[in-house]
Design a protein around this motif. Sequence first.
Motif, PDB file in Angstrom:
ATOM      1  N   SER A  19       0.828  -1.214   0.000  1.00  0.00           N
ATOM      2  CA  SER A  19       0.000   0.000   0.000  1.00  0.00           C
ATOM      3  C   SER A  19       0.857   1.256   0.000  1.00  0.00           C
ATOM      4  O   SER A  19       0.495   2.259  -0.627  1.00  0.00           O
ATOM      5  CB  SER A  19      -0.933  -0.001   1.216  1.00  0.00           C
ATOM      6  N   THR A  20       2.014   1.229   0.685  1.00  0.00           N
ATOM      7  CA  THR A  20       2.878   2.410   0.703  1.00  0.00           C
ATOM      8  C   THR A  20       3.440   2.697  -0.682  1.00  0.00           C
ATOM      9  O   THR A  20       3.567   3.853  -1.094  1.00  0.00           O
ATOM     10  CB  THR A  20       4.012   2.190   1.704  1.00  0.00           C
ATOM     11  N   THR A  23       0.639   4.152  -3.015  1.00  0.00           N
ATOM     12  CA  THR A  23       0.263   5.554  -2.818  1.00  0.00           C
ATOM     13  C   THR A  23       1.012   6.467  -3.783  1.00  0.00           C
ATOM     14  O   THR A  23       0.430   7.390  -4.382  1.00  0.00           O
ATOM     15  CB  THR A  23       0.550   5.972  -1.364  1.00  0.00           C
ATOM     16  N   ASN A  27      -0.426   8.048  -7.824  1.00  0.00           N
ATOM     17  CA  ASN A  27      -0.417   9.472  -8.199  1.00  0.00           C
ATOM     18  C   ASN A  27       0.182   9.675  -9.588  1.00  0.00           C
ATOM     19  O   ASN A  27      -0.290  10.502 -10.374  1.00  0.00           O
ATOM     20  CB  ASN A  27       0.369  10.265  -7.163  1.00  0.00           C
ATOM     21  N   SER A  43      -5.007  -1.322   1.330  1.00  0.00           N
ATOM     22  CA  SER A  43      -5.443  -0.164   2.112  1.00  0.00           C
ATOM     23  C   SER A  43      -6.771   0.360   1.588  1.00  0.00           C
ATOM     24  O   SER A  43      -6.928   0.567   0.377  1.00  0.00           O
ATOM     25  CB  SER A  43      -4.386   0.940   2.040  1.00  0.00           C
ATOM     26  N   LEU A  46      -6.901   3.967  -0.695  1.00  0.00           N
ATOM     27  CA  LEU A  46      -6.208   4.206  -1.961  1.00  0.00           C
ATOM     28  C   LEU A  46      -7.155   4.598  -3.077  1.00  0.00           C
ATOM     29  O   LEU A  46      -6.903   5.556  -3.816  1.00  0.00           O
ATOM     30  CB  LEU A  46      -5.413   2.963  -2.353  1.00  0.00           C
ATOM     31  N   ARG A  49      -8.482   8.206  -3.360  1.00  0.00           N
ATOM     32  CA  ARG A  49      -7.533   9.285  -3.628  1.00  0.00           C
ATOM     33  C   ARG A  49      -7.314   9.496  -5.118  1.00  0.00           C
ATOM     34  O   ARG A  49      -7.228  10.621  -5.584  1.00  0.00           O
ATOM     35  CB  ARG A  49      -6.193   8.971  -2.946  1.00  0.00           C
ATOM     36  N   THR A  50      -7.162   8.418  -5.860  1.00  0.00           N
ATOM     37  CA  THR A  50      -6.829   8.521  -7.298  1.00  0.00           C
ATOM     38  C   THR A  50      -7.777   7.656  -8.103  1.00  0.00           C
ATOM     39  O   THR A  50      -7.884   6.444  -7.874  1.00  0.00           O
ATOM     40  CB  THR A  50      -5.381   8.049  -7.537  1.00  0.00           C
ATOM     41  N   GLN A  55      -7.960  -1.577  -7.277  1.00  0.00           N
ATOM     42  CA  GLN A  55      -7.573  -2.598  -6.304  1.00  0.00           C
ATOM     43  C   GLN A  55      -8.241  -3.918  -6.679  1.00  0.00           C
ATOM     44  O   GLN A  55      -9.419  -4.124  -6.389  1.00  0.00           O
ATOM     45  CB  GLN A  55      -7.965  -2.179  -4.886  1.00  0.00           C
ATOM     46  N   ASP A  87       0.824   2.799   7.140  1.00  0.00           N
ATOM     47  CA  ASP A  87      -0.466   3.012   6.478  1.00  0.00           C
ATOM     48  C   ASP A  87      -1.278   1.733   6.435  1.00  0.00           C
ATOM     49  O   ASP A  87      -2.508   1.755   6.560  1.00  0.00           O
ATOM     50  CB  ASP A  87      -0.240   3.529   5.059  1.00  0.00           C
ATOM     51  N   TYR A  88      -0.606   0.616   6.258  1.00  0.00           N
ATOM     52  CA  TYR A  88      -1.300  -0.673   6.252  1.00  0.00           C
ATOM     53  C   TYR A  88      -1.945  -0.938   7.615  1.00  0.00           C
ATOM     54  O   TYR A  88      -3.095  -1.401   7.705  1.00  0.00           O
ATOM     55  CB  TYR A  88      -0.308  -1.779   5.907  1.00  0.00           C
TER      56      TYR A  88
END
Length: 829
Positions: A19-20, A23, A27, A43, A46, A49-50, A55, A87-88
């Motif tokens: 997930s990190t 991110t 983007n 996560s 995710l 956001r975008t 997923q 973040d996870y």
Amino acid sequence: ALDLIQNVEVQAIIGPQKSTEATFIANLGDRAQVPIISFSATSPFLTSRTPYFVQATQIDSSQVNAISSIIQAFKWREVVLVYENSDYGYGLVPYLLDAFGEIETRVRYRSIISLSITDDEILEELAKVRNMSTRIFIVHLSLSLGSRLFLKVKSVGMMSEEYAWITSYGLMNLLDSMDAPVIASMQGVLGVKPYIPRSKELEDFEVRWKRYFRMKNPYIEKTELNAFGLWAYDTLWSLAMATERLGITNLQFKNSAVRKNATDITNIRTSKTGRELLKLILDTKLTGLSGNFHLANGRLQSAVFQILNVIGKGERQVAFWTPEHGISQDLKWTSEEPNKFRSIIWPGDSTIIPKGWPRNGTKLRVGVPVKNGFNFFNLIKVARDPYTKKSKVSGYCVDVFRSVMNALPYVVPYDFFPFEKPDGSSAGSYNDLAYQVYLQKFDAVVGDITITANRSLYVDFTLPYSEGGVSMIVPMAYEGRKNAWIFLKPLTKDLWLTSAAFLIFTGLVIWVLEHRINKAFRGPPSQHVGMICWFPLSTIVFAHRERVVSNLTRFVVTIWVFVVFVLNSSYTASLSSILTVASLQPAVPSIQELIENGYNVGYQQGSFIADLLIQLDFDESKLKPYNSPDECNDALLKGSQNGGIAAFFDTSTYIKLFLAQYCGNYIAVPIHKTDGIGFVFPKGSPLVADVSRAILNLTEGNMITEIERSHFGVLTACSDSKKSSSSLSFNDFRGLFIITGSVSGFALFTFLAVFLYNHMHVFSSSSENTLWLRARRIFKQFDERDLSSHHFKKTKIDRGKPMEVIDVKASPELSNFNRRKCLRKANTM
């Protein structure tokens, strides 16, 4: 990823695995309008956001309801969250907190594991949570941290009986990748994992995969594919199908003349077909190796979860979870399942369901109040053995507590500890005693402690096992009755009016039935009105002397006399009660009068009543505490003017017992509502729900009645309590009025029908007469005597002999003078 977009000009990227990583790469895909598809970045933050990030995996939040269903099924009220500082790790926590809030489960502690944590620090963290009462742990860690944690958990003895460990599917999916010592340290762990249905295509693929993998990696024994690998395979198929539908002829980027530089982020080119390709990917539906594969709203749709139990060298399925039906043993759900889970082996090789706190650990320290005077009522009593110096606790509250704890489905050991000073006196008020639970000096408090809002700020109460409320007791005062119109009191206004209406109606019916055949009901108009009112009224005192002739009249009078008898008897009884029964009223009817007159009032020593009275604006100097019922009784007999009190305030339980002892002297006046008497536990204690449930079972059965009888005997209500004689209403006699009204109406209808039938010739005698003239003729005919009635036939009655009719004109036995005299009398009639 930047090089693939800028230089290779890819139209989609499958990756990143964490997930990190996702991110950052998401983007880039969003700026270049290139779909980024991940089969393992779970996560839940995710996709929002975008828009170009997809997923192709079950996100972490999809398993939350499955985990909370496990917690709810085993009725655990407290848990400890163990998650990593990333973040996870943080991505799942908000969803777990919301889910636990819905099932009223408290997160007692959050154990946050740093990514750089050492083994010694893990041991320190485990020592911290081991000292807590909670034994239920929810683990959400990556593979490396999770493996290290469970090895240490096993080493410190926390993977034993009474403990329960539940892992998210991030660890359970990778169980096959763990080393044997790690799996051995996880024996008894429960976990959730997305369900992959078996199919022939999956079995054929697994055979090909194992053959290929062993050929490439001959030194690796484990060749099984987990859910992430299957999602990766289906992701490739989904992208391939979307690309075929799009076509590959125009897969180009805008701004192709820009200089190629893999490190230039400021001038990222955008794909011409990225938006359309993304739409086709999201619209693609297929039955893949992982089952139904559908990417809607940028995510793989939630499906069925397996609930697994780590046993031996792997896991064993114990249940399924579906969004529709929750937990069940099989996917073929039935509404009548005897057990939602198959047999589970818990940590320590135990088959006993952990209750969430130490079962065989330290006994509960149960505090009890020390009462110096009001223990006469045997609610709670502390006696000290003069030889052993040990305290013995008994009483109604203690017996209820023991019965409730014995009714729990598990054993909870406890000991009683009096809240007292070294000399045996009370160590404080009830508020002080409840606060000891907050200070962790006691684990619970048992006694006659009223549930109040102030106390509930720092402790939790069970459901009440005894009635609540605050009342005041005051001496009774006799109130004489001085009312000139008291004779009207036995009947209500509607009953008086109804009785008068039926009296007139009955009199009118009797007059109609008797007018043509009875001399007593004939005469001038004033005589008619008088007879209509007099005759039914005289029956009230059975003073009627007029004889009735018609059988219909006798029927009506019989029913009316019965109604009058019932009304008369009821009126007499009600009036006697009003005149002879004294009206007992409180000597001081209201709190306001107590305050305005500055009367002294009493309360039980140590009770919360003192604070309540101050809140009600009583002068603190007028409040007097008492330690025994005898002191209270003496003070009430003296009165406020003589140094005593005008009223005594206490909870309803004590008031009821007090009045049972001093019956006939006092009267209770409720003034304040409370929730009753309950047991005290620390905030968030898991015992509160189970004890409350046991209290409900106790109060709904006969056990609580038997306990009360054993301590208080049979409490009888005071015979001199406040009495009142309510007036009789129409509803009390509605049936009688319906009967008499129906009988009178039937008799009147029968008479009119016969009369009109016998005089029908009056209507048909002349066609020229108007309806009004005919009606007058009928009424005139009704007003005349009915000579055909035997009552108007001239008879000669010989005493003791049958009546003989004599022809006056032809009889030779009469002289001329007597004959003329009889003819004159006959003509006058």
